[in-house]
Write a protein that holds these residues in place. Structure first.
Motif, PDB file in Angstrom:
ATOM      1  N   VAL A  10      -0.822   1.456  12.155  1.00 56.79           N
ATOM      2  CA  VAL A  10      -0.054   0.228  12.370  1.00 56.79           C
ATOM      3  C   VAL A  10      -0.268  -0.731  11.197  1.00 56.79           C
ATOM      4  N   HIS A  11      -1.519  -0.923  10.826  1.00 54.16           N
ATOM      5  CA  HIS A  11      -1.822  -1.762   9.664  1.00 54.16           C
ATOM      6  C   HIS A  11      -1.246  -1.150   8.389  1.00 54.16           C
ATOM      7  N   GLY A  12      -1.359   0.162   8.258  1.00 52.94           N
ATOM      8  CA  GLY A  12      -0.808   0.816   7.073  1.00 52.94           C
ATOM      9  C   GLY A  12       0.691   0.622   6.963  1.00 52.94           C
ATOM     10  N   ALA A  13       1.404   0.763   8.073  1.00 49.67           N
ATOM     11  CA  ALA A  13       2.857   0.582   8.072  1.00 49.67           C
ATOM     12  C   ALA A  13       3.227  -0.856   7.721  1.00 49.67           C
ATOM     13  N   GLN A  14       2.456  -1.817   8.217  1.00 46.91           N
ATOM     14  CA  GLN A  14       2.721  -3.217   7.880  1.00 46.91           C
ATOM     15  C   GLN A  14       2.547  -3.465   6.383  1.00 46.91           C
ATOM     16  N   MET A  15       1.552  -2.834   5.794  1.00 41.85           N
ATOM     17  CA  MET A  15       1.336  -2.976   4.356  1.00 41.85           C
ATOM     18  C   MET A  15       2.487  -2.374   3.567  1.00 41.85           C
ATOM     19  N   VAL A  16       2.952  -1.192   3.976  1.00 39.79           N
ATOM     20  CA  VAL A  16       4.073  -0.536   3.299  1.00 39.79           C
ATOM     21  C   VAL A  16       5.325  -1.393   3.405  1.00 39.79           C
ATOM     22  N   THR A  60     -11.078  -3.913   6.211  1.00 38.56           N
ATOM     23  CA  THR A  60     -10.663  -5.134   5.518  1.00 38.56           C
ATOM     24  C   THR A  60      -9.422  -4.931   4.654  1.00 38.56           C
ATOM     25  N   HIS A  61      -8.981  -3.702   4.469  1.00 34.66           N
ATOM     26  CA  HIS A  61      -7.886  -3.428   3.537  1.00 34.66           C
ATOM     27  C   HIS A  61      -6.614  -4.169   3.909  1.00 34.66           C
ATOM     28  N   HIS A  62      -6.280  -4.159   5.205  1.00 34.51           N
ATOM     29  CA  HIS A  62      -5.018  -4.743   5.656  1.00 34.51           C
ATOM     30  C   HIS A  62      -4.946  -6.232   5.335  1.00 34.51           C
ATOM     31  N   GLN A  63      -5.968  -6.988   5.704  1.00 36.94           N
ATOM     32  CA  GLN A  63      -5.939  -8.432   5.495  1.00 36.94           C
ATOM     33  C   GLN A  63      -5.870  -8.781   4.015  1.00 36.94           C
ATOM     34  N   ILE A  64      -6.660  -8.096   3.206  1.00 32.81           N
ATOM     35  CA  ILE A  64      -6.676  -8.388   1.763  1.00 32.81           C
ATOM     36  C   ILE A  64      -5.340  -8.015   1.138  1.00 32.81           C
ATOM     37  N   ALA A  65      -4.835  -6.828   1.458  1.00 33.72           N
ATOM     38  CA  ALA A  65      -3.584  -6.373   0.863  1.00 33.72           C
ATOM     39  C   ALA A  65      -2.417  -7.267   1.266  1.00 33.72           C
ATOM     40  N   MET A  66      -2.354  -7.637   2.539  1.00 36.16           N
ATOM     41  CA  MET A  66      -1.249  -8.477   3.003  1.00 36.16           C
ATOM     42  C   MET A  66      -1.258  -9.835   2.307  1.00 36.16           C
ATOM     43  N   GLN A  67      -2.438 -10.408   2.099  1.00 38.19           N
ATOM     44  CA  GLN A  67      -2.522 -11.696   1.405  1.00 38.19           C
ATOM     45  C   GLN A  67      -2.121 -11.554  -0.060  1.00 38.19           C
ATOM     46  N   ILE A 108       4.443  -3.026  -5.868  1.00 41.56           N
ATOM     47  CA  ILE A 108       3.951  -1.659  -5.768  1.00 41.56           C
ATOM     48  C   ILE A 108       2.711  -1.633  -4.877  1.00 41.56           C
ATOM     49  N   LEU A 109       2.727  -0.749  -3.902  1.00 41.08           N
ATOM     50  CA  LEU A 109       1.543  -0.457  -3.096  1.00 41.08           C
ATOM     51  C   LEU A 109       1.171   0.988  -3.343  1.00 41.08           C
ATOM     52  N   MET A 110      -0.069   1.208  -3.717  1.00 45.76           N
ATOM     53  CA  MET A 110      -0.506   2.538  -4.140  1.00 45.76           C
ATOM     54  C   MET A 110      -1.887   2.825  -3.560  1.00 45.76           C
ATOM     55  N   ALA A 111      -2.109   4.060  -3.187  1.00 44.20           N
ATOM     56  CA  ALA A 111      -3.429   4.486  -2.717  1.00 44.20           C
ATOM     57  C   ALA A 111      -4.171   5.178  -3.854  1.00 44.20           C
ATOM     58  N   ASP A 112      -5.444   4.874  -3.972  1.00 41.95           N
ATOM     59  CA  ASP A 112      -6.279   5.530  -4.985  1.00 41.95           C
ATOM     60  C   ASP A 112      -6.775   6.861  -4.420  1.00 41.95           C
ATOM     61  N   HIS A 113      -5.849   7.809  -4.309  1.00 46.55           N
ATOM     62  CA  HIS A 113      -6.210   9.171  -3.924  1.00 46.55           C
ATOM     63  C   HIS A 113      -6.564   9.913  -5.213  1.00 46.55           C
ATOM     64  N   THR A 114      -7.808   9.726  -5.638  1.00 38.58           N
ATOM     65  CA  THR A 114      -8.216  10.109  -6.985  1.00 38.58           C
ATOM     66  C   THR A 114      -8.019  11.588  -7.267  1.00 38.58           C
ATOM     67  N   TYR A 115      -8.263  12.455  -6.264  1.00 37.25           N
ATOM     68  CA  TYR A 115      -8.164  13.889  -6.517  1.00 37.25           C
ATOM     69  C   TYR A 115      -6.765  14.300  -6.955  1.00 37.25           C
ATOM     70  N   CYS A 116      -5.755  13.532  -6.577  1.00 45.12           N
ATOM     71  CA  CYS A 116      -4.386  13.878  -6.961  1.00 45.12           C
ATOM     72  C   CYS A 116      -4.153  13.703  -8.459  1.00 45.12           C
ATOM     73  N   GLY A 167       2.422   4.078  -0.998  1.00 40.34           N
ATOM     74  CA  GLY A 167       2.096   3.680   0.356  1.00 40.34           C
ATOM     75  C   GLY A 167       2.552   4.660   1.412  1.00 40.34           C
ATOM     76  N   PRO A 168       3.814   5.117   1.376  1.00 42.73           N
ATOM     77  CA  PRO A 168       4.260   6.076   2.389  1.00 42.73           C
ATOM     78  C   PRO A 168       3.452   7.366   2.415  1.00 42.73           C
ATOM     79  N   SER A 169       3.032   7.870   1.245  1.00 41.74           N
ATOM     80  CA  SER A 169       2.223   9.096   1.240  1.00 41.74           C
ATOM     81  C   SER A 169       0.861   8.829   1.874  1.00 41.74           C
ATOM     82  N   ALA A 170       0.266   7.667   1.595  1.00 47.73           N
ATOM     83  CA  ALA A 170      -1.023   7.317   2.198  1.00 47.73           C
ATOM     84  C   ALA A 170      -0.874   7.106   3.696  1.00 47.73           C
ATOM     85  N   LEU A 171       0.290   6.620   4.126  1.00 49.16           N
ATOM     86  CA  LEU A 171       0.538   6.423   5.557  1.00 49.16           C
ATOM     87  C   LEU A 171       0.633   7.765   6.279  1.00 49.16           C
TER      88      LEU A 171
END
Length: 365
Positions: free
Chosen positions: A112-118, A86-93, A127-135, A328-332
């Protein structure tokens, strides 16, 4: 280079958390207590669950849909904690509505969905950011500093183990569930990020769950580093350990040892001595490997909640109009490695099936 929250006082940014299930409560709690943010709303189709979370986080508004959220509330950002599909649809909206977005891992269900979001976030200037918590943990921030300072020398190999007796997830396999942690850490700490030349993966489904529950992922990075990741839902023992071997020192990160999470070993193969031996055939007969034994030490680590630093970094990125540390690019890049792993396993399965068919034909003759 460490990630640090802004020290200047700014008006609080307004945020809504979408998803009140497993991870949403952690995000809501940290947004609620952060001076950078005002938690405006909890959005979830299960209104009872959303209301229960709202009562624990300052009683923000509760809404049952993204359309209702965007229509009723003036917000600066959304935090998405829903299933990956569901991430792609919610983020794009949300991006189309001009909102900044932070998404729990993985960024999307495919690259493909990730690239569209970026691309959408870049076009919208959000800003598009991934919650990569360990970082955002003290240990990983320290590892990044040590590698940036060349404390270990040239990185030769990385071996990571993330295993425990965990839940078999309904929508993803063990690679997509656990490996994003290790892949995002490598992208964060390695100079130049995660750039894989080859990806090989093997998975096993001993429970017949229809998905890999045990997995081994190996990568040759563009820098020549060999990285190996072991993920497992079925281990009776819990291990979270990463070994980074360098030409001068070796680092061991044991995330389950709070007294000594990081250990630096000044020991290993003496590469300079090895080169001298290669130049002298007679000496090489007597000793083919030369070892170096030195001190062992553990750097002091500060203590703070990683999610608290993550939400502060999100705010700093918005205010400074600059990429987030886990953008976003790092998450992609993480997504693309996961997809390469899927293709590697599919190719191996196809080859095995062909071999079995060929063997059956041969036996029938």
């Amino acid at each position: 280079m460490s990630v640090a929250p802004e020290t200047l006082v700014h008006p609080a940014l307004r945020v809504a958390v979408i998803g009140a299930g497993y991870w949403g409560p952690n995000l809501a709690r940290n947004f609620a207590i952060s001076t950078d943010w005002e938690l405006v709303a909890i959005c979830d189709m299960d209104l009872d669950r959303a209301e229960a979370l709202a009562r624990k986080t300052g009683n923000p508004s509760v809404v049952g849909s993204l359309d209702e959220l965007l229509a009723r509330h003036q917000i600066d950002a959304v935090a998405i904690a829903t299933p990956a599909r569901t991430h792609h649809q919610i983020a794009m909206q949300a991006i189309a509505a001009g909102k900044h977005v932070v998404v729990e891992k993985p960024l999307a269900d495919n690259s493909v969905h990730g690239a569209q979001m970026v691309e959408a976030a870049a076009a919208a200037g959000t800003i598009l950011m991934a919650d990569h918590t360990y970082c955002y943990t003290p240990a990983v921030l320290k590892i990044r500093d040590l590698l940036a300072d060349n404390e270990l020398g040239e990185i030769l190999y990385i071996d990571s183990t993330r295993i425990n007796l965990g839940l078999v997830q309904p929508d993803v396999d063990v690679f997509w569930d656990l490996a994003p942690h290790d892949l995002s850490i490598l992208d964060f700490v390695l100079p130049g990020g995660l750039s894989a030349r080859t990806v090989t993966a093997l998975g096993s489904d001993p429970l017949h769950a229809g998905k890999s529950c045990v997995g081994y992922l190996s990568m040759e990075l563009e820098s020549g580093i060999l990285a190996h990741i072991n993920v497992n839902w079925l281990s009776p023992t819990k291990i979270r350990r990463m070994v980074i071997g360098g030409s001068r020192k070796t680092l061991v990160w044991d995330d389950l040892n709070p007294q000594q999470r990081l250990t630096i070993f000044d020991r290993g193969v003496d590469l300079e001595r090895q080169e001298m031996m290669r130049a002298d055939a007679e000496d090489r007969k007597g000793a083919t490997i030369s070892y170096r034994l030195g001190d062992t030490w553990s750097p002091a680590l500060s203590e703070f909640e990683p999610l608290g630093l993550m939400v502060s970094a999100f705010a700093a990125s918005i205010r400074g109009a600059r990429p987030a540390p886990t953008d976003g690019p790092s998450a992609l890049r993480v997504l693309k490695v996961l997809e390469h792993a899927d293709r590697s396993r599919a190719a191996a399965a196809a080859t095995l099936s062909t071999d079995h068919s060929t063997a059956a034909m041969e036996n029938a003759r």
